[in-house]
Design a protein around this motif. Structure first.
Motif, PDB file in Angstrom:
ATOM      1  N   LEU A   1     -23.171 -20.000  11.155  1.00 28.44           N
ATOM      2  CA  LEU A   1     -24.533 -20.598  10.800  1.00 28.44           C
ATOM      3  C   LEU A   1     -25.616 -20.727  11.910  1.00 28.44           C
ATOM      4  N   ALA A   2     -25.046 -21.058  13.149  1.00 25.40           N
ATOM      5  CA  ALA A   2     -25.847 -21.167  14.515  1.00 25.40           C
ATOM      6  C   ALA A   2     -27.351 -21.939  14.010  1.00 25.40           C
ATOM      7  N   GLN A   3     -26.992 -23.259  13.287  1.00 30.82           N
ATOM      8  CA  GLN A   3     -28.033 -24.109  13.196  1.00 30.82           C
ATOM      9  C   GLN A   3     -28.256 -25.036  14.228  1.00 30.82           C
ATOM     10  N   GLY A   4     -27.200 -25.367  15.234  1.00 32.82           N
ATOM     11  CA  GLY A   4     -27.306 -26.341  16.328  1.00 32.82           C
ATOM     12  C   GLY A   4     -27.503 -27.764  15.824  1.00 32.82           C
TER      13      GLY A   4
ATOM     14  N   SER B   1     -29.868 -29.689  16.707  1.00 28.34           N
ATOM     15  CA  SER B   1     -31.352 -30.236  16.339  1.00 28.34           C
ATOM     16  C   SER B   1     -31.746 -29.401  15.088  1.00 28.34           C
ATOM     17  N   GLY B   2     -31.115 -28.499  14.350  1.00 29.87           N
ATOM     18  CA  GLY B   2     -31.233 -27.603  13.599  1.00 29.87           C
ATOM     19  C   GLY B   2     -32.172 -26.646  13.717  1.00 29.87           C
ATOM     20  N   GLN B   3     -32.774 -26.525  15.086  1.00 30.19           N
ATOM     21  CA  GLN B   3     -33.761 -25.275  15.453  1.00 30.19           C
ATOM     22  C   GLN B   3     -33.041 -24.170  15.502  1.00 30.19           C
ATOM     23  N   GLY B   4     -31.651 -24.022  15.505  1.00 28.26           N
ATOM     24  CA  GLY B   4     -30.907 -23.082  15.781  1.00 28.26           C
ATOM     25  C   GLY B   4     -30.248 -22.739  17.194  1.00 28.26           C
TER      26      GLY B   4
ATOM     27  N   LEU C   1     -26.239 -14.420  12.460  1.00 26.61           N
ATOM     28  CA  LEU C   1     -26.642 -15.807  12.957  1.00 26.61           C
ATOM     29  C   LEU C   1     -27.430 -16.181  11.815  1.00 26.61           C
ATOM     30  N   GLY C   2     -27.251 -17.396  11.036  1.00 24.57           N
ATOM     31  CA  GLY C   2     -27.997 -18.124  10.201  1.00 24.57           C
ATOM     32  C   GLY C   2     -27.635 -17.709   8.750  1.00 24.57           C
ATOM     33  N   VAL C   3     -26.440 -17.259   8.583  1.00 25.16           N
ATOM     34  CA  VAL C   3     -25.533 -16.720   7.275  1.00 25.16           C
ATOM     35  C   VAL C   3     -24.401 -17.527   7.274  1.00 25.16           C
ATOM     36  N   ARG C   4     -24.243 -17.889   6.317  1.00 19.13           N
ATOM     37  CA  ARG C   4     -22.768 -18.314   5.678  1.00 19.13           C
ATOM     38  C   ARG C   4     -21.970 -17.790   4.503  1.00 19.13           C
ATOM     39  N   GLU C   5     -20.885 -17.257   5.025  1.00 19.57           N
ATOM     40  CA  GLU C   5     -20.136 -16.462   3.975  1.00 19.57           C
ATOM     41  C   GLU C   5     -19.029 -17.158   3.586  1.00 19.57           C
TER      42      GLU C   5
ATOM     43  N   SER D   1     -24.826 -16.674   1.636  1.00 17.28           N
ATOM     44  CA  SER D   1     -25.863 -17.535   1.523  1.00 17.28           C
ATOM     45  C   SER D   1     -26.748 -17.569   2.688  1.00 17.28           C
ATOM     46  N   ILE D   2     -27.813 -17.778   2.690  1.00 19.92           N
ATOM     47  CA  ILE D   2     -28.812 -17.560   3.795  1.00 19.92           C
ATOM     48  C   ILE D   2     -29.286 -19.129   4.152  1.00 19.92           C
ATOM     49  N   ALA D   3     -28.858 -19.615   5.508  1.00 21.04           N
ATOM     50  CA  ALA D   3     -29.314 -20.952   5.969  1.00 21.04           C
ATOM     51  C   ALA D   3     -30.416 -20.401   7.005  1.00 21.04           C
ATOM     52  N   GLY D   4     -30.709 -19.392   7.365  1.00 21.49           N
ATOM     53  CA  GLY D   4     -31.896 -19.265   8.351  1.00 21.49           C
ATOM     54  C   GLY D   4     -31.870 -19.991   9.661  1.00 21.49           C
ATOM     55  N   ILE D   5     -32.472 -19.349  10.536  1.00 16.55           N
ATOM     56  CA  ILE D   5     -32.954 -19.939  11.900  1.00 16.55           C
ATOM     57  C   ILE D   5     -34.224 -20.392  12.143  1.00 16.55           C
TER      58      ILE D   5
END
Length: 677
Positions: free
Chosen positions: A23-26, A28-31, A54-58, A64-68
Motif C-alpha cells: 500500500l505504501a500510504q504512510g 500521513s497518507g502522503q505515501g 507501491l500504492g496497490v493492494r492485492e 485494487s488501486i490505492a495510489g500514492i
C-alpha cells in the motif's frame, strides 16, 4: 520495461514475474516506503528478481488501486535508503527501474528489482549479513539460515571453488590408474602435447591438480586434483557430502526403482573422471538416434551425443561439492535428467543464451577441456539446446531449486507437436486452427496432451518471452480456443469441453455427476517454505477429523480397500480414514509414522513420506494432514506446492489448487519433469 495501462495488464504481469503489492500510504497518507519493502528487496535480489508495486493492494488475486499522493517523495526516500550502506548492502536499481504509472486516476510506483550478481550476493540489511539476509520462496520473504549466507559469501569471493589446497593430502591419495587413462586420452586428443613427457607429479602440477600458493608458500593437492583423480577413501575424508549417483530407470516414472545403478561402493575409485567415463558410456548405449553422414563417412558423434556429453560435463564442473545434495544422473526411456548441488552463477536466461561463462570449478573444467570434453566461453548450454532441437524434441528444461540449493537439467525425448494431436486439433477447430501461429499451436497441443496448461508450464517448454506467452494465452482464450480457471499464478487453461475435474463433481456424488471429458490431475506451481510445523494435537486419534463424508460420498462406489472411485479421475481417492479397510489404514499409518512421532522433520524426509503415502492413489488434503499430524494449510504451502512444482506429485483438481478438498497422488508416467529424474 513494463507497460501497464489496466488492471488486466497487472494480471498478465502477475503471471510473468515475481510480484509483490504494498500500500505504501504512510501515517500521513502522503505515501512512504513501507518497512516491509526492505526484506522483499533483499529476498528478490538474492533470488531471481521481481517487481514491487507501491500504492496497490492485492487480495486473493484481485488488484485494487490505492495510489500514492506524493510519489516524488517516496521515490527520493527509496533511493536515499538504497544508497545508505547501513540500510542495505547494495543498490541494484537505476532510475529506469522505478516508474511512475497512472491507473484509474491514481499514481503508483513500479519498482523492478533485478537479480543480484554473484559478486553482489548476499544483499542484506542493517549492515549485518547473518540474521538480515532474505531470499524469495513461495511468494514470501524467507530469512536465510547461517549456512546459506556463508555459502553466498564463499561464492562471492571465490572465483574458483576448486583451487583450494588440501592440507595433509598427497600423491598417495591419487588413483594412479585414473591418471594413466587420462594421460592416454590426452595423447589421443593431442599427440604432441608437452605434458605427456612429464612424470605423474609434474603432470598433476601442470593440470593444477597440485599447486603452490606463492603468497604463503603452502603447496599440496588441490580440491580439483582430489575430486578428479582421487581415491574414494581420501575423497570421503576431504569432502564429507560428496556423492555421485547414476540410475537407469526402466519406466517413465519418478519412482526410485532402477535396472542399473553406479555409486561409489569401494569397487572403483569414485572420482569424477571415472564417473564421467563410466556414465557417458551408459548414457549413449542403445541411443536410438540415426547417425549422420559427412563426406560419405558415417558420423558416430551426432548432435544428441554432443548434447549428452556436454550435459554430463556441465553437471560435474558446476557442482558445489560442499552442498548437501548429491550429483545425480538419471536415464529413462523418455528423458535424461542431470542434477548438481548449487545454483547457477549467472541468470538463467544468460546461461541459456550463452556467450558468458562463470564456472564454479574452473580447474576441473580445464581438465575436461584438455581432453576434448566440454565447451568454452559459455557455449555449452546452447550446444545442448541445439542438439535437442536437431531432433525436434521438447526444449531442454533448465531450472533451479532453492531448498536445498540445486540445479536441474531435464532432456525430454518428446515431440512438441505430435501428428495425431495436430490432426485432432485441426478437426476440432477447423479453419481457425490454421490461423494460429506456431506458439499458439504448441500451447493448444500441450493443453490437449496434459489436460491443462499454465504460464509456468509453457515457460518450461518454449523459448518465447514470458510476456509473449501471456499474450498468446490471452489471445487463445479471447478466441474461444481455451477456457481458464483460477487467478494470477493459480490460473490454468484448458480446451473447451475438457475442463479439469472439480472437487464437487467427485465428492458430491461419488464422481457420477458432471459431463466433463476425462481429465487427470496435472501440475500448477508455487514453492513452499523450508520447514513444516505441527498445528495439530499430538494425541489426536486417526479418524477423529475424517468424518467429512457427505451424503453423496457415503453411497459412492468404493474399491475393496474403501477408496472412493470416480470415472473422472485416473486413480481411487482416500477421502476418509474411517472408510478404509483396516489393512490399508494400518499401512498408511505405518508409512506416516515418522512425522506422526516428530513435531519437526527435515524437508527431504517429509517429502519421502508424502510420496510414499500418496503412491498409487489420490489422498485428500485433510486425510493427509491427519496421517502426518500436521496443519493442512501449512502442509500445502510448506511441502505439497513445492512437490507439485517439481512434478513429483500431482493434484487431482489442477483448476482449483487451493481447494479444501484438493487431493494428491505421487507422479508417475504422466510426470512432465523430475527432481533430477
Amino acid at each position: 520495461m513494463f507497460s501497464i495501462h489496466s488492471l488486466e495488464d497487472l494480471s498478465l504481469l502477475r503471471e510473468t514475474v515475481e510480484l509483490e503489492c504494498k500500500l505504501a500510504q504512510g501515517q500521513s497518507g502522503q505515501g512512504e516506503v513501507p518497512k516491509d519493502f526492505w526484506p522483499t528487496y533483499s529476498a528478490m535480489a538474492n533470488a531471481h528478481g521481481g517487481v514491487v508495486l507501491l500504492g496497490v493492494r492485492e487480495k486473493d488475486g484481485v488488484f485494487s488501486i490505492a495510489g500514492i499522493a506524493n510519489p516524488a517523495k517516496v521515490r527520493a526516500d527509496l533511493f536515499n535508503n538504497l544508497n545508505n550502506p547501513g540500510k542495505v548492502s547494495a543498490n541494484l536499481l537505476a532510475d529506469a527501474d522505478v516508474q511512475e504509472m497512472a491507473l484509474q486516476g491514481q499514481t503508483i510506483l513500479l519498482v523492478r528489482i533485478p537479480q543480484a550478481t554473484r559478486k553482489q550476493r548476499p544483499v542484506f540489511l542493517n549492515g549485518q549479513p547473518l540474521g538480515h539476509t532474505y531470499k524469495r520462496l513461495n511468494d514470501g520473504d524467507r530469512l536465510c539460515d547461517e549456512e546459506t549466507v556463508k555459502r553466498m559469501l564463499a561464492e562471492q569471493v571465490e572465483d574458483e571453488r576448486d583451487a583450494r589446497i588440501l592440507s595433509h593430502f598427497g600423491m598417495e591419495d591419487i588413483d594412479t590408474e585414473s591418471l594413466r587413462i587420462y594421460r592416454q586420452m590426452l595423447k589421443d586428443e593431442k599427440p604432441g602435447h608437452p605434458y605427456l613427457e612429464q612424470d605423474d607429479f609434474a603432470f598433476l602440477q601442470s593440470l593444477r591438480g597440485w599447486r603452490r600458493d606463492r603468497a604463503t608458500g603452502v603447496e599440496g593437492l588441490t580440491f580439483a586434483g582430489l575430486l578428479m583423480f582421487g581415491r574414494w577413501s581420501a575423497i570421503q575424508e576431504a569432502v564429507p557430502h560428496y556423492f555421485v549417483d547414476y540410475q537407469e530407470r526402466p519406466e517413465a516414472k519418478t519412482e526410485l526403482r532402477w535396472v542399473d545403478r553406479l555409486v561409489p561402493d569401494g569397487t572403483w575409485s569414485g572420482n569424477l573422471f571415472e564417473f564421467y567415463r563410466r556414465v557417458y558410456r551408459k548414457l549413449v548405449a542403445d541411443l536410438k538416434v540415426p547417425f549422420g553422414l559427412k563426406g560419405g563417412q558415417r558420423q558416430d558423434d551426432t548432435p544428441v551425443h554432443v548434447a549428452l556429453r556436454e550435459a554430463l560435463v556441465n553437471t560435474l564442473v558446476h557442482a558445489d561439492y560442499t552442498g548437501r545434495v548429491s550429483v545425480l544422473v538419471v536415464k529413462r526411456p523418455d528423458m535424461f535428467g542431470f542434477r548438481n548441488p548449487g545454483g547457477l552463477r549467472l541468470p538463467l536466461e544468460q546461461v541459456i543464451r550463452g556467450g558468458e561463462s562463470d564456472c564454479r570449478n574452473r580447474i576441473l573444467h580445464q581438465m575436461f577441456l584438455l581432453i576434448g570434453l566440454g565447451e568454452r566461453g559459455g557455449s555449452g548450454m546452447p550446444k545442448i539446446f541445439s542438439g535437442w532441437q536437431s531432433r525436434h524434441w521438447r526444449q531442454p528444461l533448465l531450472r533451479e531449486k532453492d531448498v536445498p540449493e540445486q540445479t536441474l537439467l531435464e532432456l525430454h525425448m518428446l515431440d512438441l507437436l505430435p501428428g495425431p494431436v495436430l490432426d485432432t486439433l485441426k478437426a476440432r477447430f477447423g479453419a481457425a486452427f490454421e490461423r494460429v501461429n506456431s506458439l499458439g499451436r504448441v500451447i493448444l497441443a500441450t493443453a490437449m496432451i496434459e489436460g491443462v496448461v499454465n504460464h509456468a508450464r509453457m515457460t518450461e517448454i518454449c523459448t518465447d518471452h514470458p510476456h509473449d506467452l501471456s499474450q498468446a494465452l490471452a489471445r487463445l482464450e479471447r478466441d474461444g480456443m481455451l477456457l481458464s480457471q483460477g487467478q494470477s499464478r493459480g490460473k490454468v487453461y484448458h480446451l473447451p469441453g475438457s475442463a479439469p475435474v472439480s472437487p464437487e463433481q467427485v465428492f458430491a456424488a461419488g464422481g457420477s455427476s458432471g459431463n466433463n471429458d476425462h481429465s487427470s490431475g496435472s501440475s500448477a506451481a508455487s514453492s513452499g517454505s523450508n520447514e513444516d510445523s505441527s498445528g495439530n494435537s499430538a494425541g489426536r486419534l486417526p479418524g477423529a477429523s475424517s468424518r467429512v463424508l457427505n451424503e453423496g460420498t457415503e453411497q459412492a462406489p468404493r474399491d475393496g480397500h474403501g477408496c472412493l472411485l470416480s470415472p473422472l479421475l485416473d486413480a481411487p481417492v482416500v477421502d476418509a480414514l474411517e472408510a478404509l479397510s483396516p489393512a490399508l489404514r494400518d499401512d498408511l499409518l505405518q508409512r506416516a509414522a515418522l512425522p506422526r512421532a516428530k513435531a519437526r522433520l527435515d524437508r527431504d524426509s517429509m517429502a519421502a513420506v508424502i510420496l510414499s503415502v500418496c503412491e498409487g492413489r489420490y489422498v485428500r488434503l485433510s486425510v493427509l494432514a491427519e496421517l502426518l499430524n500436521r496443519d493442512a494449510d501449512g502442509l500445502r504451502k510448506g511441502h505439497l506446492d513445492t512437490l507439485v512444482k517439481d512434478h513429483r506429485i500431482r493434484r487431482a483438481f489442477p483448476g482449483t489448487p487451493t481447494h479444501e478438498m484438493q487431493s494428491y497422488r505421487t507422479a508417475d508416467s504422466t510426470d512432465h519433469g523430475a527432481d533430477g529424474s
